[in-house]
Motif scaffolding. Structure first.
Motif, short mmCIF file in Angstrom:
data_model
loop_
_atom_site.label_atom_id
_atom_site.label_comp_id
_atom_site.label_asym_id
_atom_site.label_seq_id
_atom_site.Cartn_x
_atom_site.Cartn_y
_atom_site.Cartn_z
N ASN A 349 0.84 -1.19 0.00
CA ASN A 349 0.00 0.00 0.00
C ASN A 349 0.88 1.25 0.00
N ASP A 350 1.43 1.55 -1.18
CA ASP A 350 2.34 2.69 -1.31
C ASP A 350 1.77 3.79 -2.19
N ASN A 351 0.51 3.66 -2.57
CA ASN A 351 -0.10 4.68 -3.41
C ASN A 351 -1.41 5.15 -2.77
N PRO A 352 -1.50 6.43 -2.43
CA PRO A 352 -2.78 6.94 -1.93
C PRO A 352 -3.76 7.07 -3.08
N PRO A 353 -5.03 7.10 -2.77
CA PRO A 353 -6.01 7.35 -3.84
C PRO A 353 -5.76 8.71 -4.50
N ILE A 354 -5.94 8.77 -5.79
CA ILE A 354 -5.73 9.99 -6.56
C ILE A 354 -7.03 10.31 -7.29
N PHE A 355 -7.51 11.52 -7.04
CA PHE A 355 -8.74 11.94 -7.71
C PHE A 355 -8.45 12.27 -9.17
N ASN A 356 -9.47 12.08 -9.98
CA ASN A 356 -9.32 12.34 -11.41
C ASN A 356 -9.11 13.81 -11.72
N GLN A 357 -9.57 14.69 -10.80
CA GLN A 357 -9.42 16.12 -10.98
C GLN A 357 -8.83 16.71 -9.71
N VAL A 377 -17.65 12.27 -7.64
CA VAL A 377 -16.18 12.33 -7.63
C VAL A 377 -15.65 10.91 -7.86
N LYS A 378 -14.46 10.85 -8.39
CA LYS A 378 -13.86 9.55 -8.69
C LYS A 378 -12.37 9.61 -8.38
N ALA A 379 -11.93 8.62 -7.62
CA ALA A 379 -10.51 8.50 -7.31
C ALA A 379 -10.05 7.11 -7.71
N ASN A 380 -8.81 7.03 -8.10
CA ASN A 380 -8.21 5.76 -8.48
C ASN A 380 -7.03 5.47 -7.57
N ASP A 381 -6.87 4.18 -7.30
CA ASP A 381 -5.74 3.73 -6.50
C ASP A 381 -5.02 2.66 -7.30
N TYR A 382 -3.73 2.87 -7.54
CA TYR A 382 -2.99 1.96 -8.40
C TYR A 382 -2.60 0.68 -7.69
N ASP A 383 -2.89 0.58 -6.40
CA ASP A 383 -2.61 -0.66 -5.69
C ASP A 383 -3.64 -1.72 -6.05
N LEU A 384 -3.56 -2.86 -5.37
CA LEU A 384 -4.44 -3.98 -5.67
C LEU A 384 -5.29 -4.34 -4.47
N GLU A 385 -6.41 -5.00 -4.75
CA GLU A 385 -7.28 -5.61 -3.75
C GLU A 385 -7.62 -4.60 -2.66
N ASP A 386 -7.41 -4.99 -1.39
CA ASP A 386 -7.81 -4.08 -0.31
C ASP A 386 -7.07 -2.76 -0.36
N ASN A 387 -5.85 -2.81 -0.85
CA ASN A 387 -5.07 -1.56 -0.94
C ASN A 387 -5.65 -0.58 -1.94
N SER A 388 -6.51 -1.05 -2.82
CA SER A 388 -7.12 -0.16 -3.82
C SER A 388 -8.61 0.00 -3.60
N PRO A 444 -3.97 2.68 6.31
CA PRO A 444 -4.67 3.25 5.15
C PRO A 444 -4.05 4.57 4.71
N LEU A 445 -4.16 4.83 3.42
CA LEU A 445 -3.72 6.10 2.85
C LEU A 445 -4.94 6.82 2.30
N SER A 446 -4.87 8.15 2.34
CA SER A 446 -6.03 8.93 1.90
C SER A 446 -5.57 10.20 1.21
N SER A 447 -6.50 10.81 0.51
CA SER A 447 -6.28 12.11 -0.12
C SER A 447 -7.61 12.85 -0.15
N ASN A 448 -7.52 14.16 -0.24
CA ASN A 448 -8.71 15.01 -0.22
C ASN A 448 -8.80 15.81 -1.51
N VAL A 449 -10.02 16.17 -1.84
CA VAL A 449 -10.25 17.03 -2.99
C VAL A 449 -11.33 18.03 -2.62
N SER A 450 -11.18 19.24 -3.14
CA SER A 450 -12.14 20.29 -2.86
C SER A 450 -13.26 20.23 -3.88
N VAL A 451 -14.49 20.30 -3.37
CA VAL A 451 -15.67 20.27 -4.22
C VAL A 451 -16.47 21.55 -3.98
#
Length: 712
Positions: A349-357, A377-388, A444-451
């Protein structure tokens, strides 16, 4: 032993029939000479035959018997041979040739002898035979090889049929003794399958497959023998030279099929053993892998290599590797072998979720349906399974002291944002909040986006008229306009606002109804009521105007304002005409009547108060006249500052009336001056006059000075 020849027969006597045996002996005479079966006899005697050797001769034949048979054998003179006659038991004589002296082929190769057989008859008869003795060469010289050891070097890939070496032996003898034959005397079984020796020529040729790796040296003992049985021996040393005919062999002794992507550099993935059956440079092997892989080969021992991590791995860039390892020797041409290792890179789990915008902006119209989706909103995580596996949540503060959760919610799995209430553009125009995307890794890793959610206006508010404002009792306001007004004179201004925005708040004004059409005009966008022409005598004192205020929405909403304009040049004229002011035709005629009576009462009380005030002033200025009908005029009556004569509930919107009283020796003048006017909804103030008696807040009387009355 004498043979008797008898003839036996029987004699029959006739008449008596009697038989008589008779024996007649036949006596031999010497009528046959001795003879030999072959008149020429050839004998081959080796020169090495020992002295005293006896050689049997053919026996002579004589049909006679007794003394008439062979009695004597005689041999011609010869120093090497003698004749020995022997008698058998049956008195038969035979002769043997005896070697009296060693023969030497080199001295005399052939000896011619005459053998004579003589009988004892009378007369004597004899027979002869010629004997030729051929001295045979003795095998007294053994073969001799030209070399004691024959050495040869041959490549292991030499083709079959190639001559490796030729052996040679010599023999000074002649004939069969000189004819040599070659053969292997000692050779290993494998060698006998690879090499062939020509027994006649002595050539050693390759008939099998040479392999340096099986045997690099062959030691063979060869023999040459002649026809007499003599021989010689020699050795052949065949050295097999190595050629690069064996590719290196790779063996994986240890392997890790899966490795975490955060593994440090230097981590061992696999151990490999490499072997090459060749020798020298042909057996020197190096291992390599493609340079674009994040790995390297590390040599441990002579035949061992390790595959280690050389750079940081990233599963998101490459989730697996097919590592091709090539082992190459130093031969000419070089040979190589290839093996592949499939390596799976396990996820961390080395990649936090990344929002599309980087930020999201959405628009929703007010009066939306509760529960409707307003944005996503949509975020992608390049990890696998639970990590994504991403979970969405809303973070933010309150909106107008209300919790954010009362207005919006988010689907934790899809990221869809829903409205929990119907938005009102006039209440708030945007909602700002943050959405947090958190994966299911540990930690867990997280990221925020302003809406930002912008509320779009709908035309749901009718224009609101600020001025003139209508009294709650149904009476209308009154505006004053001097008869001497020129065209374009500003009578008043209709002020309205719309709580909507944009084109929904773009207001337009138009004169919907007027007592005297064409007398007044309304500014389309300003709402200003101006005189369109000069007043004439036939124009009514009271003019009733209905102004339509309409916004630019779809569909448009509107409101109306009724303005009453009183046309007069002086206060007495106003007072005289007040009684003639009739209420506009309205179904509520009784209510209008009461309003008129109330306004008249208030006006009377007002002027009574003025008269009292003037009386007090007259005491100080006796020579002055008050309220000369020809000198009392209204001047500069502002459009938006009017005295609510007709309104029981007159609203003064952010302005005040200032009544200025100016006196001199001859005339007195009332001035109504305009104060600051506010056009904002937030500053709207309403002053409702419930008591018909006007209150004078401040009265200042000074001799020779102007008196100002501030009414608020």
């Amino acid at each position: 032993m004498l043979r008797i020849c008898l003839v036996k027969f029987e004699v029959l006597r006739e008449g008596k029939a009697k038989l008589f045996p008779v024996e007649v002996e036949i006596t031999d005479i010497n009528d046959n000479a001795p003879g030999f079966q072959s008149e020429k006899l050839e004998l081959k005697i080796s020169e090495t035959t020992a002295v005293g050797t006896r050689i049997s001769l053919q026996q002579s034949q004589d049909p006679d018997v007794g003394i008439n048979s062979i009695q004597i054998y005689q041999l011609s003179d010869n120093r090497h041979f003698s004749l020995d006659v022997q008698t058998r038991t049956n008195d038969v004589k035979y002769a043997e040739l005896v070697l009296e002296k060693s023969l030497d082929r080199e001295e005399q190769a052939v000896h011619d002898l005459i053998l004579t057989a003589t009988d004892g008859g009378d007369p004597v008869r004899s027979g002869t035979a010629q004997i030729r003795v051929i001295v045979l060469d003795a095998n007294d010289n053994a073969p001799v090889f030209t070399e004691a050891i024959y050495r040869a070097r041959v490549l292991e890939n030499v083709p079959k049929g190639s001559t490796v070496v030729s052996v040679k032996a010599t023999d000074p003898d002649e004939g069969v003794n000189k004819e040599l034959k070659y053969s292997f005397r000692t050779i290993v079984e494998k060698g006998s399958q690879i090499f062939h020796l020509d027994s006649r020529t002595g050539e050693v040729t390759v008939v099998g497959n040479l392999d340096f790796e099986e045997s690099a040296l062959y030691e063979i003992e060869v023999q040459a023998h002649d026809g007499g049985g003599l021989f010689d021996r020699s050795k052949i040393l065949i050295v097999v030279s190595d050629v690069n005919d064996n590719a290196p062999e790779l063996t994986i002794t240890s392997l890790v099929n899966s490795i975490p992507e955060d593994s440090p550099t230097g981590t061992v993935i696999a151990l490999l053993n490499v072997q090459d059956l060749d020798s020298g440079e042909n057996g020197e092997v190096t291992c390599s892998i493609p340079s674009n892989l994040p790995f390297r080969m590390k040599k441990l021992l002579d035949n061992y290599y390790s595959l280690v991590i050389d750079r940081t791995l990233d599963r998101e860039q490459a989730s697996n590797y097919n590592v091709t390892i090539t082992a190459t020797d130093q031969g000419t041409p070089p040979l190589s072998s290839v093996t592949s290792i499939f390596l799976q890179v396990s996820d961390e789990n080395d990649n936090p979720p990344i929002f599309n915008q980087t930020s999201y902006t959405s628009y929703v119209r007010e009066n939306n349906v509760k529960g409707a989706s307003v944005c996503s909103v949509k975020a992608n995580d390049y990890d696998l399974e639970d990590n994504s596996r991403i979970t969405y949540s809303i973070t933010g503060t309150q909106i107008q002291e209300a919790p954010l959760s009362a207005f919006i919610s988010i689907n934790s799995e899809t990221g869809a944002v829903y409205a929990l209430s119907s938005f009102d553009y006039e209440q708030f125009r945007e909602i700002r909040f943050q959405v947090q995307a958190q994966d299911g890794g540990s930690p867990p890793l997280s990221s925020n986006v302003s809406v930002t959610l912008f509320i779009l206006d709908q035309n749901d508010n009718s224009p609101h008229i600020l001025h003139p404002s209508f009294p709650t009792d149904g009476s209308t306001g009154v505006e004053l306009a001097p008869r001497s007004s020129e065209p374009g004179y500003l009578v008043t201004k209709v002020v309205a606002v719309d709580a909507d925005s944009g084109q929904n708040a773009w207001l337009s004004y138009q004169l919907l109804k007027a007592t005297e059409p064409g007398l007044f005009s309304v500014g389309l966008h300003s709402g200003e009521i101006r005189t369109a022409r000069s007043f004439v005598d036939k124009d009514a004192l009271k003019q009733s105007l209905v102004v339509l205020v309409k916004d630019n929405g779809q569909p448009p909403l509107s409101a109306t304002a009724t303005v009453t304009v009183v046309v007069a040049d002086s206060i007495p004229e106003i007072l005289s005409d007040l009684s003639s002011l009739s209420a506009p035709a309205d179904p509520q005629s009784s209510l209008t009547l009461y309003l008129v009576i109330a306004v008249a009462s208030v006006s009377c009380l007002f002027f009574t108060f003025i008269l009292v005030l003037l009386a007090l002033r007259l005491r100080r200025w006796r020579n002055s006249q008050l309220f000369d009908s020809s000198s009392v005029t209204f001047s500069g009556v502002p459009v938006s500052q009017f005295v609510g004569v007709d309104g029981v509930r007159a609203f003064l919107h952010s302005y005040s009336h200032e009544v200025s009283l100016t006196t001199d020796s001859r005339k007195s003048q009332f001035n109504f001056s305009k104060t600051k006017y506010s056009n904002t909804l937030s500053s709207e103030q309403t002053c409702e006059i419930k008591d018909p008696i006007l209150v004078i807040e401040d009265v200042s009387i000074s001799n020779g000075n102007r008196t100002s009355v501030q009414v608020s």
